[in-house]
Design an enzyme around this catalytic site. Structure first.
Site, PDB file in Angstrom:
ATOM      1  N   LYS A  90       0.933  -1.355   0.296  1.00 56.29           N
ATOM      2  CA  LYS A  90      -0.503   0.100   0.678  1.00 56.29           C
ATOM      3  C   LYS A  90       0.672   1.184  -0.212  1.00 56.29           C
ATOM      4  CE  LYS A  90      -3.949   2.291   0.191  1.00 56.29           C
ATOM      5  NZ  LYS A  90      -3.448   2.308  -0.888  1.00 56.29           N
ATOM      6  N   GLN A 111       7.426   3.744   3.621  1.00 54.25           N
ATOM      7  CA  GLN A 111       6.043   3.528   3.704  1.00 54.25           C
ATOM      8  C   GLN A 111       5.568   2.264   4.952  1.00 54.25           C
ATOM      9  OE1 GLN A 111       3.537   5.447   1.337  1.00 54.25           O
ATOM     10  NE2 GLN A 111       2.467   4.991   2.665  1.00 54.25           N
ATOM     11  N   LYS A 114       5.629   3.327   8.644  1.00 56.59           N
ATOM     12  CA  LYS A 114       4.701   4.233   8.373  1.00 56.59           C
ATOM     13  C   LYS A 114       3.144   3.775   8.145  1.00 56.59           C
ATOM     14  CE  LYS A 114       4.265   7.558   5.579  1.00 56.59           C
ATOM     15  NZ  LYS A 114       4.220   8.181   4.272  1.00 56.59           N
ATOM     16  N   LYS A 126       5.775   1.969  -3.613  1.00 60.48           N
ATOM     17  CA  LYS A 126       5.231   2.801  -4.073  1.00 60.48           C
ATOM     18  C   LYS A 126       5.886   3.013  -5.008  1.00 60.48           C
ATOM     19  CE  LYS A 126       4.682   7.346  -2.438  1.00 60.48           C
ATOM     20  NZ  LYS A 126       4.034   7.826  -1.248  1.00 60.48           N
ATOM     21  N   GLY A 165      -2.575   8.159  -4.557  1.00 62.08           N
ATOM     22  CA  GLY A 165      -1.773   9.746  -4.423  1.00 62.08           C
ATOM     23  C   GLY A 165      -0.799  10.044  -3.951  1.00 62.08           C
ATOM     24  N   ASP A 166      -0.255  10.903  -4.764  1.00 57.75           N
ATOM     25  CA  ASP A 166       0.636  11.389  -4.181  1.00 57.75           C
ATOM     26  C   ASP A 166       1.404  13.092  -5.135  1.00 57.75           C
ATOM     27  OD1 ASP A 166       3.088  10.922  -1.874  1.00 57.75           O
ATOM     28  OD2 ASP A 166       4.571  11.348  -3.466  1.00 57.75           O
ATOM     29  N   THR A 210      -4.421  14.051   5.205  1.00 57.09           N
ATOM     30  CA  THR A 210      -3.168  14.349   5.300  1.00 57.09           C
ATOM     31  C   THR A 210      -2.587  14.745   6.053  1.00 57.09           C
ATOM     32  OG1 THR A 210      -2.428  12.135   3.256  1.00 57.09           O
ATOM     33  CG2 THR A 210      -0.720  13.596   4.619  1.00 57.09           C
ATOM     34  N   ASN A 241      -1.864  19.521  -1.781  1.00 58.04           N
ATOM     35  CA  ASN A 241      -3.073  18.805  -1.119  1.00 58.04           C
ATOM     36  C   ASN A 241      -2.590  18.909   0.252  1.00 58.04           C
ATOM     37  OD1 ASN A 241      -3.791  15.950  -0.059  1.00 58.04           O
ATOM     38  ND2 ASN A 241      -5.696  15.954  -0.800  1.00 58.04           N
ATOM     39  N   SER A 377      -7.182   5.598   3.695  1.00 50.69           N
ATOM     40  CA  SER A 377      -6.992   4.829   2.470  1.00 50.69           C
ATOM     41  C   SER A 377      -7.125   3.338   2.856  1.00 50.69           C
ATOM     42  CB  SER A 377      -5.185   4.633   1.793  1.00 50.69           C
ATOM     43  OG  SER A 377      -5.726   5.894   0.739  1.00 50.69           O
TER      44      SER A 377
HETATM   45  P1  NDP Z   1       0.952  17.950  -4.163  1.00 49.71           P
HETATM   46  O1  NDP Z   1       1.311  17.875  -5.833  1.00 49.71           O
HETATM   47  O2  NDP Z   1      -0.402  17.889  -3.727  1.00 49.71           O
HETATM   48  O3  NDP Z   1       1.837  19.010  -3.813  1.00 49.71           O
HETATM   49  C1  NDP Z   1       2.992  19.042  -3.824  1.00 49.71           C
HETATM   50  C2  NDP Z   1       3.506  20.298  -3.210  1.00 49.71           C
HETATM   51  O4  NDP Z   1       5.081  20.589  -3.584  1.00 49.71           O
HETATM   52  C3  NDP Z   1       3.191  21.750  -3.909  1.00 49.71           C
HETATM   53  O5  NDP Z   1       3.421  22.700  -3.468  1.00 49.71           O
HETATM   54  C4  NDP Z   1       4.779  21.495  -5.035  1.00 49.71           C
HETATM   55  O6  NDP Z   1       4.821  22.604  -5.420  1.00 49.71           O
HETATM   56  C5  NDP Z   1       5.524  21.078  -3.635  1.00 49.71           C
HETATM   57  N1  NDP Z   1       6.794  20.624  -4.046  1.00 49.71           N
HETATM   58  C6  NDP Z   1       7.085  19.072  -5.246  1.00 49.71           C
HETATM   59  N2  NDP Z   1       8.005  19.161  -5.568  1.00 49.71           N
HETATM   60  C7  NDP Z   1       9.155  20.118  -5.080  1.00 49.71           C
HETATM   61  C8  NDP Z   1       9.993  19.827  -5.249  1.00 49.71           C
HETATM   62  N3  NDP Z   1      11.083  19.668  -5.870  1.00 49.71           N
HETATM   63  N4  NDP Z   1      10.645  21.881  -4.785  1.00 49.71           N
HETATM   64  C9  NDP Z   1      10.083  22.927  -4.009  1.00 49.71           C
HETATM   65  N5  NDP Z   1       8.384  22.378  -4.138  1.00 49.71           N
HETATM   66  C10 NDP Z   1       7.686  20.929  -4.705  1.00 49.71           C
HETATM   67  O7  NDP Z   1       1.134  16.611  -3.521  1.00 49.71           O
HETATM   68  P2  NDP Z   1       0.507  16.249  -1.636  1.00 49.71           P
HETATM   69  O8  NDP Z   1       0.673  17.643  -1.182  1.00 49.71           O
HETATM   70  O9  NDP Z   1       0.049  14.685  -2.232  1.00 49.71           O
HETATM   71  O10 NDP Z   1       2.305  15.610  -1.419  1.00 49.71           O
HETATM   72  C11 NDP Z   1       3.426  16.553  -0.378  1.00 49.71           C
HETATM   73  C12 NDP Z   1       3.819  15.895   0.244  1.00 49.71           C
HETATM   74  O11 NDP Z   1       3.447  15.210   1.428  1.00 49.71           O
HETATM   75  C13 NDP Z   1       5.077  15.005  -0.306  1.00 49.71           C
HETATM   76  O12 NDP Z   1       6.473  14.656   0.191  1.00 49.71           O
HETATM   77  C14 NDP Z   1       3.894  13.659  -0.277  1.00 49.71           C
HETATM   78  O13 NDP Z   1       4.983  12.056  -0.188  1.00 49.71           O
HETATM   79  C15 NDP Z   1       3.566  13.460   0.911  1.00 49.71           C
HETATM   80  N6  NDP Z   1       2.549  12.422   1.654  1.00 49.71           N
HETATM   81  C16 NDP Z   1       1.158  13.037   0.742  1.00 49.71           C
HETATM   82  C17 NDP Z   1       0.491  11.709   1.099  1.00 49.71           C
HETATM   83  C18 NDP Z   1      -0.490  12.040   0.045  1.00 49.71           C
HETATM   84  O14 NDP Z   1      -2.194  12.049   1.324  1.00 49.71           O
HETATM   85  N7  NDP Z   1      -1.068  13.205  -0.997  1.00 49.71           N
HETATM   86  C19 NDP Z   1       0.468  11.365   1.956  1.00 49.71           C
HETATM   87  C20 NDP Z   1       1.737  11.399   2.956  1.00 49.71           C
HETATM   88  C21 NDP Z   1       2.438  12.380   2.264  1.00 49.71           C
HETATM   89  P3  NDP Z   1       4.865  22.863  -7.200  1.00 49.71           P
HETATM   90  O15 NDP Z   1       2.813  22.865  -7.776  1.00 49.71           O
HETATM   91  O16 NDP Z   1       5.305  24.289  -7.051  1.00 49.71           O
HETATM   92  O17 NDP Z   1       6.198  21.730  -7.895  1.00 49.71           O
HETATM   93  O1  2IT Z   2       3.256   8.846   1.366  1.00 44.61           O
HETATM   94  C1  2IT Z   2       2.061   8.589   1.253  1.00 44.61           C
HETATM   95  O2  2IT Z   2       1.729   7.745   2.596  1.00 44.61           O
HETATM   96  C2  2IT Z   2       0.661   8.988   0.301  1.00 44.61           C
HETATM   97  N1  2IT Z   2       1.240   9.050  -0.168  1.00 44.61           N
HETATM   98  C3  2IT Z   2      -0.748   8.156   0.668  1.00 44.61           C
HETATM   99  C4  2IT Z   2      -1.019   6.394   0.181  1.00 44.61           C
HETATM  100  C5  2IT Z   2      -1.603   5.956   0.295  1.00 44.61           C
HETATM  101  O3  2IT Z   2      -1.732   4.619  -0.026  1.00 44.61           O
HETATM  102  O4  2IT Z   2      -2.845   6.352   0.787  1.00 44.61           O
END
Ligand code: NDP
Ligand code: 2IT
Length: 445
Positions: A90, A111, A114, A126, A165-166, A210, A241, A377
């Site tokens: 997952k 993961q 976590k 992943k 998603g991520d 998240t 997100n 999830s």
């Molecule tokens: P999104 O794609 O929704 O948003 C990512 C954000 O981070 C954007 O504002 C983006 O800016 C910025 N960003 C991404 N890459 C870079 C980079 N290399 N340098 C600077 N800014 C960057 O992703 P999420 O919000 O889903 O994910 C954000 C973090 O949270 C990640 O580390 C992800 O692994 C983690 N995460 C996500 C989960 C989820 O459920 N979605 C769960 C647990 C962890 P820009 O638009 O300019 O690229």
């Molecule tokens: O980093 C993470 O935990 C995620 N991007 C969410 C993974 C999931 O299966 O919901």
């Protein structure tokens, strides 16, 4: 690091050359695990660590698609099925130009622990692609997702591997991926993906989970010092997100979120980020923070630079790995920082973590603090399995219970191993022991 573990670590690093982020994630976990192996020599005898660091299966595939001008584009797709001791693999899919095997493996490795900490029956995995969704039309994103799933479908399934998603993968992408999976397999197998739309098998609260969870975890840390989010000055990195929903939750608890960022720059909004406007700009219009700054008025937009230059009592890094280094950490500490909750995966460098811990700042590592997304999830999978859907209130209550539970288990484990308040130690040991016990029970596989 414990000498027995040092030798295993050297072998792991040598057999995975050039994967800097994976190395970083492995070293950080190994640094916590010496005391566990004193108590459990059977883990060493059964080579649990060596097996944990070697993914059960790694899939790399070609993703051909045509862009709107009819040109052929080729990307690379990945799925690393890391560990299935506790349940089906997952973990999310990341679409970002920086994606390569080392990023997918660091994320998959994190993961495992976590997912164990959530207490839900999910293993670790992943995936993703070096596809860059930025500037692509809906039709291009759809064609890419369909091509990606045309290979991925044979490797996943409700009982096998359940992506979500991520970065770069949200509700739109999950929709296109699910549609193609359904078409190829001729099965309405809801539990094969999570983060689905609410009318076709998704769960309420999953989009918020998240960010909400990160704030709930951080609130629990603050409570141990008799504090709360009320009145805190918060800086959040990112504006995707996780960031948006962390901002929403922190503000609902009485904090003022004064800044957030994207990869181009950051905005300082002393009155507090207008989260409804931010959602409109980012989620509806797919715009940039410059659009937010323009429409909001009276705020400062800084092109480039570091959002960590803005002083805060609570920092929530919610963008990407290694976005907060030792210098930024030292600056935040000098400016009065009290707590850090990692919404992103591994956003703080090892230097930064050391600075926070030496300064006595409450530090919630990503594998604990951002576990609310994957935990919800798993709640989506439960609803799919029982063909049911729960109310927002009930689901949020479950999320809160899970986050408070993770906090308390990390804190109790840190106490048990003689380092109270060390959530890094608590999370690493807590997650590891659960997986190691299951691996021992299941024999040499
Ligand atoms: P999104 O794609 O929704 O948003 C990512 C954000 O981070 C954007 O504002 C983006 O800016 C910025 N960003 C991404 N890459 C870079 C980079 N290399 N340098 C600077 N800014 C960057 O992703 P999420 O919000 O889903 O994910 C954000 C973090 O949270 C990640 O580390 C992800 O692994 C983690 N995460 C996500 C989960 C989820 O459920 N979605 C769960 C647990 C962890 P820009 O638009 O300019 O690229
Ligand atoms: O980093 C993470 O935990 C995620 N991007 C969410 C993974 C999931 O299966 O919901």
């Amino acid at each position: 690091m414990d000498a027995r573990l040092e030798a295993i670590k050297d072998t792991v690093l040598a057999r995975n050359p050039g994967e800097a982020e994976f190395h970083q994630a492995v070293v950080e976990v190994f640094e916590s695990l010496g005391p566990v192996h004193d108590r459990h020599p059977e883990f060493l005898e059964a080579a649990i660590l060596e097996r944990l660091c070697e993914p059960e299966r790694q899939i790399i595939f070609r993703v051909p698609w045509t862009d709107d001008s009819g040109r052929v584009q080729i990307n690379r797709g990945f799925r690393v099925e890391f560990n299935s001791a506790l349940g089906p693999y997952k973990g999310g899919l990341r679409f970002h130009p920086s994606v390569y095997l080392g990023i997918v493996k660091f994320l998959g490795f994190e993961q495992i622990f976590k997912n164990a900490l959530t207490g839900m029956p999910i293993g670790g995995g992943k995936g993703g692609s070096d596809f860059d969704p930025r500037g692509r039309s809906d039709a291009e994103v759809m064609r890419f997702c369909q091509s990606f799933m045309t290979e991925l479908y044979r490797h996943i399934g409700e009982y096998t591997d359940v992506p979500a998603g991520d970065i770069g993968v949200g509700g739109r992408e999950i929709g296109y991926l699910f549609g193609q999976y359904k078409r190829i397999t001729n099965r309405y197998e809801s539990g094969v993906l999570t983060g689905k739309g609410i009318s076709w098998g998704g769960s309420l609260v999953r989009p918020e989970a998240t960010g909400f969870g990160t704030v709930i975890f951080t609130q629990e840390m603050l409570k141990t010092r008799g504090a709360s989010f009320d009145g805190q000055r918060v800086v959040v990195s990112g504006s995707g997100n996780v960031a948006i929903n962390a901002i929403a939750k922190a503000e609902s608890l009485g904090a003022t979120v004064v800044a957030c960022s994207d990869s181009s720059g950051y905005v300082v909004d002393e009155a507090g980020i207008d989260v409804a406007l931010l959602r409109e700009v980012k989620e509806v219009q797919r715009g940039r923070l410059t659009d937010y700054a323009e429409r909001r008025g009276g705020v400062t937009y800084v092109d480039g630079g570091s959002v960590w230059d803005v002083d805060a009592t609570v920092a929530l890094p919610c963008a990407t790995q290694n976005e907060l280094d030792g210098d930024a950490a030292a600056r935040l500490v000098r400016n009065g920082l009290v707590a850090v909750g990692e919404g992103a995966n591994m956003p703080s460098t090892r230097d930064a973590v050391a600075v926070f811990q030496e300064a006595g700042v409450l530090f919630g590592p990503g594998k604990a603090a951002n576990a609310g997304g994957v935990a919800t999830s798993a709640l989506e999978m439960q609803q799919n399995a029982s063909r049911d859907s729960w109310s927002f209130e009930h689901t949020e209550e479950r999320l809160t219970e899970i986050m408070v539970g993770i906090h308390d288990r990390c804190a109790a484990t840190a106490d048990e191993y003689g380092d109270p308040g060390n959530y890094v130690l608590g999370a690493n040991i807590g997650g590891f022991v659960k997986v190691a016990d299951a691996m021992l029970a299941q024999g040499l596989i």
